[in-house]
Design an enzyme around this catalytic site. Structure first.
Site, short mmCIF file in Angstrom:
data_model
loop_
_atom_site.label_atom_id
_atom_site.label_comp_id
_atom_site.label_asym_id
_atom_site.label_seq_id
_atom_site.Cartn_x
_atom_site.Cartn_y
_atom_site.Cartn_z
N HIS A 1 7.79 7.92 -6.39
CA HIS A 1 6.84 6.82 -6.47
C HIS A 1 5.39 7.28 -6.32
CE1 HIS A 1 10.03 3.50 -5.45
NE2 HIS A 1 10.29 4.16 -6.57
N ASN B 1 16.28 2.89 -2.38
CA ASN B 1 15.03 3.28 -1.72
C ASN B 1 15.14 3.19 -0.21
OD1 ASN B 1 13.24 3.93 -3.86
ND2 ASN B 1 13.36 1.78 -4.50
N ASP C 1 6.01 3.64 -10.70
CA ASP C 1 5.69 2.91 -9.46
C ASP C 1 4.43 3.44 -8.77
OD1 ASP C 1 8.01 0.95 -8.84
OD2 ASP C 1 8.98 2.78 -9.53
N CYS D 1 15.39 8.53 -9.61
CA CYS D 1 14.60 7.32 -9.84
C CYS D 1 14.27 7.26 -11.33
CB CYS D 1 13.31 7.43 -9.02
SG CYS D 1 12.23 6.02 -9.18
N HIS D 2 14.21 6.04 -11.89
CA HIS D 2 13.90 5.98 -13.32
C HIS D 2 12.42 5.75 -13.60
CE1 HIS D 2 15.75 1.70 -12.74
NE2 HIS D 2 14.51 1.69 -12.40
N ASP E 1 0.86 -1.16 0.00
CA ASP E 1 0.00 0.00 0.00
C ASP E 1 0.89 1.20 0.00
OD1 ASP E 1 -2.54 -0.87 0.06
OD2 ASP E 1 -2.62 -1.04 2.23
P1 NAD Z 1 21.02 -5.55 -4.46
O1 NAD Z 1 20.80 -6.14 -3.10
O2 NAD Z 1 21.17 -6.45 -5.63
O3 NAD Z 1 22.36 -4.66 -4.42
C1 NAD Z 1 22.64 -3.80 -3.39
C2 NAD Z 1 24.13 -3.82 -3.09
O4 NAD Z 1 24.34 -3.03 -1.90
C3 NAD Z 1 24.70 -5.22 -2.78
O5 NAD Z 1 25.80 -5.49 -3.61
C4 NAD Z 1 25.11 -5.14 -1.31
O6 NAD Z 1 26.26 -5.90 -0.99
C5 NAD Z 1 25.38 -3.64 -1.17
N1 NAD Z 1 25.38 -3.17 0.20
C6 NAD Z 1 24.61 -3.56 1.25
N2 NAD Z 1 24.92 -2.88 2.36
C7 NAD Z 1 25.93 -2.03 2.04
C8 NAD Z 1 26.69 -1.09 2.76
N3 NAD Z 1 26.47 -0.87 4.07
N4 NAD Z 1 27.64 -0.40 2.11
C9 NAD Z 1 27.88 -0.63 0.81
N5 NAD Z 1 27.20 -1.52 0.07
C10 NAD Z 1 26.23 -2.22 0.66
O7 NAD Z 1 19.85 -4.49 -4.65
P2 NAD Z 1 19.30 -3.88 -6.04
O8 NAD Z 1 18.18 -4.73 -6.53
O9 NAD Z 1 20.41 -3.56 -6.94
O10 NAD Z 1 18.64 -2.54 -5.50
C11 NAD Z 1 19.41 -1.54 -4.88
C12 NAD Z 1 18.51 -0.43 -4.40
O11 NAD Z 1 18.08 0.35 -5.51
C13 NAD Z 1 17.24 -0.87 -3.67
O12 NAD Z 1 17.01 0.03 -2.60
C14 NAD Z 1 16.17 -0.72 -4.73
O13 NAD Z 1 14.90 -0.49 -4.16
C15 NAD Z 1 16.67 0.51 -5.45
N6 NAD Z 1 16.19 0.73 -6.81
C16 NAD Z 1 16.08 2.02 -7.19
C17 NAD Z 1 15.70 2.32 -8.49
C18 NAD Z 1 15.64 3.76 -8.91
O14 NAD Z 1 15.30 4.06 -10.04
N7 NAD Z 1 15.99 4.68 -8.03
C19 NAD Z 1 15.43 1.29 -9.39
C20 NAD Z 1 15.60 -0.04 -8.98
C21 NAD Z 1 16.00 -0.32 -7.67
#
Ligand code: NAD
Length: 452
Positions: free
Chosen positions: A200, A150, A261, A171-172, A108
């Protein structure tokens, strides 16, 4: 030399696109790219592929890898944060516990694809991001933080209020206006669109084709083609919901078309159970937030990581696999605009500063902004329909404030209120038990100490 740091560089979603975009931006050649992740193995894979890509294109870019935050931040000019601290498996455990309690909650809340109080499930994410910004104050006080992970809305607002760092959330999701164009058979090159709001939770205020208002084309499509489209359309992936009945219904309710989103949330009534979700978000997935499609997405990401890893073991050219066209991500073009003073318009999350008059100045709004060496200047936007303000944008702002206040106060009773809020649980007692179970998870140990 411009130093660009990527934190969470092991991410399968972002890093290689960013490397590619950097390689294809001549104005940034000569820069240093610093890749940082706490997962050394994931990091090394991205590092080696990045090096190969750069070598194949014979481009002058320095790449380094580190697991230390301080090393990557020292003297950085731009920090792109994609770190997702707890990761997808934690989110899945949270969902599993929720469903054991008969709590059907697959979104939600606008920012966060997890059930449960977002101040709990994002506890570490908030801590780590705040720490990154605070350390930036020491090691690179003039750098920009481009916040990609996020919850972008909450994090951008929190950091704006708590630190001196220049922060910009990216964000894309706004690019999904292109799905409307393609469904209506409009040449995307002749379409202009604007979809501001809160991350979002963004709404199509401007949609023109060949210089003329194209909203009537959407209306005509709804009247003459939508039903046939919904009857026959098979979603290519769970995120293919831009033209779903839920999107059209939100348009009819609130007066503007929801983008990206935004469509995923919209209200509890689109989410009560699987059949309801299928009705609103289409087949075969019922949108990205079901007990079927969420694990599919996580599996898909894991496969993507495997493919990336496999790429290292083959002789296939990385350029061949990644291609040599820029992605549509904004991070690198935005850096280019600042470094080389190429004025351009971007969709960014920045402090409101009066652009949406109903909201305080320090709330992060997602708006078009002009970017160049002088910085990031928000552009004026159209006035939102008053009912959209009252029914969606102001409540979404309050939800963000609630998350931040819960986090900053460490107030457990606010977590409980959050579980109860959307009526997904049968009773107060059931909510208390569920919250206890979530807090008992070993992964929530430090959150348990924080929320008293
Ligand atoms: P993922 O888990 O595949 O990758 C995240 C990376 O962060 C991992 O390699 C992990 O080891 C690393 N990480 C974790 N804790 C860390 C720390 N303390 N310091 C440094 N690195 C650390 O996740 P993902 O699917 O690539 O998504 C990443 C983020 O991007 C999520 O929050 C997701 O919601 C967000 N996202 C944003 C958009 C956008 O357009 N803004 C689009 C897609 C995803």
């Amino acid at each position: 030399v411009t130093k660009i740091s990527i934190i969470g560089a092991g991410s399968a979603v972002f890093s290689l696109n960013l490397v590619k975009d950097l390689c294809l931006t001549p104005g940034l050649w000569g820069s240093t790219l610093s890749l940082m992740d706490i997962d050394a193995e994931r990091l090394d894979i991205i590092y080696r592929l990045a090096k190969r890509y750069i070598q194949e294109l014979t481009i002058d870019l320095e790449v380094e890898q580190t697991t230390l935050l301080e090393t990557t931040l020292r003297d950085a000019d731009f920090v792109i944060n994609t770190a997702y601290v707890k990761g997808h498996e934690y989110a899945q455990k949270i969902r599993d516990i929720a469903s054991q309690h008969g709590y059907y909650y697959y979104r939600d809340y606008y920012s966060i694809p997890e059930p449960g109080p977002p101040a709990l499930t994002n506890f570490e994410q908030l801590n780590v991001t705040l720490d990154i910004a605070r350390q930036m104050e020491t090691f690179c006080p003039d750098a920009y933080l481009l916040q990609a992970s996020n919850p972008v809305f909450e994090l951008t607002t929190l950091l704006t209020r708590s630190t001196e760092i220049k922060i910009c959330g990216i964000c894309h999701g706004h690019l999904h206006y292109r799905d409307i164009a393609s469904t209506l058979d409009l040449d995307p090159a002749q379409v202009t669109a604007e979809a501001p709001g809160l991350n979002h939770c963004i709404w199509l205020t401007h949609f023109q084709y060949q210089g003329k208002n194209a909203y009537p084309l959407i209306d005509e499509w709804i009247e003459t083609q939508a039903h046939e489209y919904w009857r026959t359309h098979v979603s290519a992936n769970p995120f293919d919901i831009q033209m779903s009945p839920a999107a059209v219904h939100q348009y009819q309710l609130f007066g503007l078309f929801p983008i990206g989103d935004t469509v995923r949330s919209g209200g509890w009534w689109y989410h009560t159970d699987r059949p309801v979700k299928h009705h609103w978000f289409g087949n075969p997935w019922g949108g990205p937030d079901t007990e079927h499609s969420r694990p599919h997405h996580v599996h898909d990401l894991a496969q993507r990581r495997e493919t990336i890893k496999h790429l290292l073991e083959t002789d296939t050219k990385v350029t061949h696999t990644l291609g040599s066209h820029r992605s549509l991500e904004q991070h690198i073009p935005l850096i280019d605009a600042i470094v080389n003073d190429h004025t351009n318009i971007f969709q960014v999350n920045i402090p409101n500063q009066g652009v949406i008059p109903e909201l305080p100045h320090d709330v992060a709004v997602e708006v078009p902004a002009s970017v160049n060496k002088h910085g990031i200047q928000p552009q004026p936007i159209k006035v939102f329909p008053r009912k959209l303000m009252l029914e969606v944008l102001l409540p979404r702002w309050l939800a963000m404030e609630h998350l931040l206040e819960t986090y900053l106060q460490g107030d457990r009773s606010m977590l409980l209120w959050n579980v109860l809020q959307y009526h997904h649980i049968a009773s107060l007692e059931a909510a208390e038990i569920l919250l206890d179970d979530w807090l008992r998870m070993p992964e929530n140990m430090s959150a348990r100490r924080h929320y008293t």
